[in-house]
Design a protein around this motif. Sequence first.
Motif, mmCIF file in Angstrom:
data_model
loop_
_atom_site.group_PDB
_atom_site.id
_atom_site.type_symbol
_atom_site.label_atom_id
_atom_site.label_comp_id
_atom_site.label_asym_id
_atom_site.label_seq_id
_atom_site.Cartn_x
_atom_site.Cartn_y
_atom_site.Cartn_z
ATOM 1 N N ALA A 14 -14.144 39.036 43.825
ATOM 2 C CA ALA A 14 -13.090 39.125 44.534
ATOM 3 C C ALA A 14 -12.247 36.881 43.979
ATOM 4 C CB ALA A 14 -13.576 38.350 45.542
ATOM 5 N N LEU A 15 -13.266 36.781 43.634
ATOM 6 C CA LEU A 15 -12.094 35.371 42.786
ATOM 7 C C LEU A 15 -11.308 34.945 42.522
ATOM 8 C CD1 LEU A 15 -12.519 32.043 42.480
ATOM 9 C CD2 LEU A 15 -13.536 32.452 40.829
ATOM 10 N N PHE A 16 -11.628 36.282 40.924
ATOM 11 C CA PHE A 16 -10.043 36.450 40.414
ATOM 12 C C PHE A 16 -9.112 37.035 41.099
ATOM 13 C CE2 PHE A 16 -13.136 35.751 36.802
ATOM 14 C CZ PHE A 16 -12.578 34.895 36.579
ATOM 15 N N GLY A 17 -9.736 37.812 41.898
ATOM 16 C CA GLY A 17 -8.427 38.888 43.015
ATOM 17 C C GLY A 17 -7.851 38.095 43.882
ATOM 18 N N LEU A 18 -8.117 36.584 43.699
ATOM 19 C CA LEU A 18 -7.402 36.090 45.132
ATOM 20 C C LEU A 18 -6.413 34.930 44.196
ATOM 21 C CD1 LEU A 18 -7.588 33.719 47.057
ATOM 22 C CD2 LEU A 18 -9.514 32.317 45.706
ATOM 23 N N ILE A 19 -6.898 34.897 42.792
ATOM 24 C CA ILE A 19 -6.316 34.085 41.722
ATOM 25 C C ILE A 19 -4.998 34.506 41.805
ATOM 26 C CG2 ILE A 19 -6.202 32.796 39.988
ATOM 27 C CD1 ILE A 19 -9.192 32.253 39.790
ATOM 28 N N TRP A 20 -5.567 35.967 41.316
ATOM 29 C CA TRP A 20 -3.928 36.604 40.955
ATOM 30 C C TRP A 20 -2.979 36.806 42.194
ATOM 31 C CZ3 TRP A 20 -2.529 36.869 36.418
ATOM 32 C CH2 TRP A 20 -3.671 36.216 34.951
ATOM 33 N N ILE B 21 -9.055 42.403 48.652
ATOM 34 C CA ILE B 21 -9.918 44.059 48.665
ATOM 35 C C ILE B 21 -9.624 44.912 47.712
ATOM 36 C CG2 ILE B 21 -9.021 46.016 50.228
ATOM 37 C CD1 ILE B 21 -8.084 44.250 52.251
ATOM 38 N N ILE B 22 -8.838 44.680 46.945
ATOM 39 C CA ILE B 22 -9.088 45.115 45.225
ATOM 40 C C ILE B 22 -9.906 44.956 44.893
ATOM 41 C CG2 ILE B 22 -7.465 46.549 43.109
ATOM 42 C CD1 ILE B 22 -4.895 45.423 45.327
ATOM 43 N N GLY B 23 -9.714 43.308 44.392
ATOM 44 C CA GLY B 23 -11.197 42.782 43.568
ATOM 45 C C GLY B 23 -13.251 43.928 44.426
ATOM 46 N N VAL B 24 -12.685 43.261 45.437
ATOM 47 C CA VAL B 24 -14.477 43.499 45.738
ATOM 48 C C VAL B 24 -14.348 45.274 45.900
ATOM 49 C CG1 VAL B 24 -15.374 43.661 48.065
ATOM 50 C CG2 VAL B 24 -14.391 41.338 47.568
ATOM 51 N N ILE B 25 -13.505 46.062 46.060
ATOM 52 C CA ILE B 25 -12.946 47.855 46.157
ATOM 53 C C ILE B 25 -13.460 48.245 44.971
ATOM 54 C CG2 ILE B 25 -12.201 50.050 47.027
ATOM 55 C CD1 ILE B 25 -13.021 48.804 49.537
ATOM 56 N N SER B 26 -13.297 47.421 44.549
ATOM 57 C CA SER B 26 -13.290 47.295 42.105
ATOM 58 C C SER B 26 -15.157 47.396 41.665
ATOM 59 C CB SER B 26 -11.820 47.487 41.678
ATOM 60 O OG SER B 26 -12.733 45.561 41.579
ATOM 61 N N ALA B 27 -15.167 46.430 42.149
ATOM 62 C CA ALA B 27 -16.770 45.835 42.295
ATOM 63 C C ALA B 27 -17.890 46.723 42.914
ATOM 64 C CB ALA B 27 -16.012 44.506 42.712
ATOM 65 N N ILE B 28 -17.971 47.311 43.964
ATOM 66 C CA ILE B 28 -18.128 48.311 44.566
ATOM 67 C C ILE B 28 -17.944 49.762 44.033
ATOM 68 C CG2 ILE B 28 -18.795 49.095 46.850
ATOM 69 C CD1 ILE B 28 -17.544 46.847 48.124
ATOM 70 N N VAL B 29 -17.388 50.273 43.367
ATOM 71 C CA VAL B 29 -17.198 51.279 43.452
ATOM 72 C C VAL B 29 -17.656 51.337 41.665
ATOM 73 C CG1 VAL B 29 -15.705 52.575 41.535
ATOM 74 C CG2 VAL B 29 -14.659 52.137 43.668
ATOM 75 N N TYR B 30 -17.978 50.201 40.591
ATOM 76 C CA TYR B 30 -18.800 49.508 39.325
ATOM 77 C C TYR B 30 -19.825 49.717 39.749
ATOM 78 C CZ TYR B 30 -19.263 48.523 34.797
ATOM 79 O OH TYR B 30 -20.793 48.000 34.063
ATOM 80 N N ILE C 116 -28.872 40.971 41.409
ATOM 81 C CA ILE C 116 -28.080 39.840 41.208
ATOM 82 C C ILE C 116 -26.966 39.932 40.244
ATOM 83 C CG2 ILE C 116 -27.838 37.726 39.959
ATOM 84 C CD1 ILE C 116 -31.104 37.184 39.953
ATOM 85 N N ILE C 117 -26.584 40.670 39.237
ATOM 86 C CA ILE C 117 -26.178 41.212 38.971
ATOM 87 C C ILE C 117 -24.229 42.092 39.751
ATOM 88 C CG2 ILE C 117 -24.367 43.664 37.508
ATOM 89 C CD1 ILE C 117 -27.287 42.807 35.876
ATOM 90 N N SER C 118 -25.421 42.309 41.457
ATOM 91 C CA SER C 118 -24.330 43.331 42.221
ATOM 92 C C SER C 118 -23.564 42.040 42.864
ATOM 93 C CB SER C 118 -25.004 44.067 43.239
ATOM 94 O OG SER C 118 -25.212 45.110 42.503
ATOM 95 N N ALA C 119 -24.227 40.808 43.169
ATOM 96 C CA ALA C 119 -23.358 39.743 43.857
ATOM 97 C C ALA C 119 -22.388 38.849 43.333
ATOM 98 C CB ALA C 119 -24.544 38.822 44.190
ATOM 99 N N PHE C 120 -22.723 38.813 42.079
ATOM 100 C CA PHE C 120 -22.408 38.023 40.470
ATOM 101 C C PHE C 120 -20.760 39.078 40.456
ATOM 102 C CE2 PHE C 120 -20.836 37.851 36.027
ATOM 103 C CZ PHE C 120 -20.723 36.405 36.305
ATOM 104 N N TRP C 121 -20.854 40.510 40.505
ATOM 105 C CA TRP C 121 -19.883 41.016 39.988
ATOM 106 C C TRP C 121 -18.908 41.419 41.596
ATOM 107 C CZ3 TRP C 121 -18.290 42.858 35.667
ATOM 108 C CH2 TRP C 121 -16.979 43.366 35.017
#
Length: 171
Positions: free
Chosen positions: A154-160, A81-90, A144-149
Amino acid sequence: METQPITAGKFGINYGIILGVVMIAISVITYVTGMALEGVQWPNYLYYIIFPVVIFYAISKYKSHNANVLTLGNAIKLGVIIGVISAIVYIVYFLIFTYVIDPEFMSQLMEVAEENMLTQNPDMTQDQIDQSLKFMEMFQSPGIISAFWIGMSALFGLIWSLIAGLVMKSK
């Protein structure tokens, strides 16, 4: 009176916004100083350090707010959630920047990339340069940039969060 445990979703939104604002601050600094067009990468590395720190900190705070109870599932949920929300804000900032603040920035970036290609590879033919620029232009699409970001965040949020959850989960 018993307090209700806070949900990972509500807890993660605040930290996601904070992380998104950090990324915006880094982008603004690199843009204002001219580092963005020069291709300077070290400011972005700060984000890669701050990202896991925020995830670990948020998970530890979440655990302390929930009577020191943390499941691996809640840790992972919180990190994603933190990863996805941060991506949406950016992404919101990126779209405003791209379409309102400096609509010419992406074309300037392409010109700099073309100059760098010619400098680093003077033997490139014009067809090779055109193909490379077409490929780069395809990946500069906001969709594409939005989907990638979002996907990478989300992936790095999952890993960490998986790492943090394994370290901090309740026994």
